[in-house]
Design an enzyme around this catalytic site. Sequence first.
Site, PDB file in Angstrom:
ATOM      1  CD  GLN A 215       6.346   1.347  -7.461  1.00 38.19           C
ATOM      2  OE1 GLN A 215       5.349   1.420  -6.757  1.00 38.19           O
ATOM      3  NE2 GLN A 215       7.324   0.487  -7.206  1.00 38.19           N
TER       4      GLN A 215
ATOM      5  CG  ASP B  79      11.691   4.127   2.074  1.00 35.46           C
ATOM      6  OD1 ASP B  79      11.925   3.561   0.988  1.00 35.46           O
ATOM      7  OD2 ASP B  79      10.740   3.813   2.816  1.00 35.46           O
ATOM      8  CD  GLU B  80       8.379   4.752  -1.213  1.00 29.88           C
ATOM      9  OE1 GLU B  80       8.607   4.901  -2.434  1.00 29.88           O
ATOM     10  OE2 GLU B  80       7.633   3.859  -0.772  1.00 29.88           O
TER      11      GLU B  80
ATOM     12  NE  ARG C  77       0.788  -0.899  -6.837  1.00 29.74           N
ATOM     13  CZ  ARG C  77       1.949  -0.993  -6.227  1.00 29.74           C
ATOM     14  NH1 ARG C  77       2.005  -1.120  -4.920  1.00 29.74           N
ATOM     15  NH2 ARG C  77       3.079  -0.994  -6.911  1.00 29.74           N
TER      16      ARG C  77
ATOM     17  CE  LYS D 286      10.086   1.163  -1.144  1.00 32.28           C
ATOM     18  NZ  LYS D 286       9.922   1.524   0.271  1.00 32.28           N
ATOM     19  CB  THR D 287      10.474  -2.146   3.643  1.00 37.18           C
ATOM     20  OG1 THR D 287       9.604  -1.192   3.029  1.00 37.18           O
ATOM     21  CG2 THR D 287      10.535  -1.895   5.135  1.00 37.18           C
TER      22      THR D 287
END
Length: 680
Positions: free
Chosen positions: A271, A240-241, A635, A49-50
């Site tokens: 998420q 973002d997010e 995770r 994503k980043t």
Amino acid sequence: MSRQYTLQRAPISTSIHVDYAAELNEQQLAAVTAPPGPILVIAGAGSGKTRTLTYRVAYLLENGIDPRNILLLTFTNKAAREMLGRVANLLPVDASGLWGGTFHSVGNRILRRHGSALGYSSGFSIMDREDQKDLIDTVVANAGIDPKEIRFPKGDVLAEIFSFVVNTENPLEELLAEKFPYFLPLLDKIRDVHERYEKKKKATNSMDFDDLLQKTLSMFQQHERIAEVYRRQFQFILVDEYQDTNKIQADLVDLLARDHRNVMVVGDDAQSIYSWRGANFQNILEFPKRYPDAQVFKIEMNYRSVPEILEVANAAIAANVQQFRKHLSATRESKALKPALVALNDGAEQAQFVAQRILELRDENVDLNDIAVLYRAHYHAVELQLELSRRGIPYQITSGIRFFEQAHIKDVTSFIRFVANPRDQVAFNRMVKLLPGIGNRTAENLWQAWEKSVVAAGVDHGPEEAAAPAGVNAPGYSQRLLAMNVSAKSKKMWTQLAHTLDEIAPGGQPNPPSEMIASVVEAIYDDYAKVNFTNYELRREDLDQLAVFARQFKDVHEFLAQLALISNVDAEARSTQGADNEAVNLSSVHQAKGLEFHTVFVIWLTDGMFPSSRSLDTREALEEERRLFYVAITRARDELYLTYPQRRLSGGYGDVFQRPSRFLQEISNDLVEDWQVRRK
């Protein structure tokens, strides 16, 4: 008649510096090079994503967009700095004019320029939570309310309530009914304090953290000319997010993007796990409704986990109705090791299994720092913390301080320490300072009076007598405590304290620890916790679990000795644990979001624990719990262990049989390996 004149952009560069097709996969490339307009990027866990956002910024700059016309909104300033640093490494461009940072930092920057429109000078103070608490306490006092007389919520609890009102845009009454029902009788007084607080902030030229969002939005809504300045400036907005934005943040983005509509939001609906702090899941879900012409891109190539873990993750989230359907695909090769499904007898055996497997992994050269144990609630890790301490396995807690070191745990155990040893001044002081009107000086005076009564009662000869507060025929706690002088505001609760001590240690003989904990919480501490802690319900769960844990001890001294030994072992381990030393990570799933580990254990996967009992009433709450489970699974990079005890101690007597989490039943048996655990 006015003439329209268009300024052409001066190109920054005519040559292409980045080979996007070589640097990105097909899904990332499609999002990065998309034409202007509203764009929703659903970026699955571990999908880069980043990287996608970073390359989008570079792509805009490389195509002649002036950095001053780009607004990059992230959830930490560090994230923004890292993205812009990566952009600088990609392109030889001065992007210093680009606005990048959190919503709050951008709001602060705008309010410094234009706050006068709302009656604030540019030098306004930003209060942290402690400053906010102090100002609210001042407002409460000026309103003529004595919090100690009517059990009015303390300043930090009121700050939390006011923050929820702002960030969710829900009416105060509705919010109290949902989250703080025990304060509903005080609705009018709380509303009055809120109004006074708002006036006081303006009078003192101060803003709290939430004002940086709320007042920025309010200013834009009230002053179109100011809003127009920033609509023209921010021609491209990237967020973002986005799944973690609240209503105000989404409204700010929509307002700024109203004309050009060049807004790219990136996030993962699967998420979205922060509704409890105001995040609005509908923001990302309804983005295509608010922007019907939005392009939607899905990035599903996962670079983190082995295929076996991703298959479980895909199955875990499939049952959610409200979601953007996607299927994570692995870029890593298979390890031919399926995630383990492990049923244990009880919490103690679960802790033993996890601890033993951790030691085996360490022998297999897996660094302890690369191992995590995740849980739904902090108290789920009680037995595990004990077991790791017994075995000398170092651990660090990401989600807060260790269970037995938390303030509410130490508060309640101070009552038990005191009846076990009436000469324990530390326990006495901690216990009495929970009462209204008693501070350090008063506590010291009361202790001196108590010491005299202990001597007069004949309990001053040795440790054998210390366990009994009054000797065989001496007066009990209430008779001696009620003979002491306390202020009028403390009198009622002092009387309650005296009778509670008699109740938990009748005739000077302490009841079993579990019974004492339940009595103290019911008689005194529950009311104290409601007005003093913003997360009352979580702390109450901890205290209920403490009572359950204490059931294995019939003798008060054995219980206290065990707590002391655990704390001392932990402290010793921490003192020898340098920055380079290893430690297993214990964390709530919420705190672990964004992290990754070689091996992950997800524990207490039983209905009522994970998912939590509070989430079982509505589909929305249950779906957020399922998203939380999905976050826990994703995770893990290489190994995943899903464990559940079949029995657990209850607050009453006897074991309670546990149903495996319904989330486990949604995962096909062929995706996991069933581990049968037996004792030697």
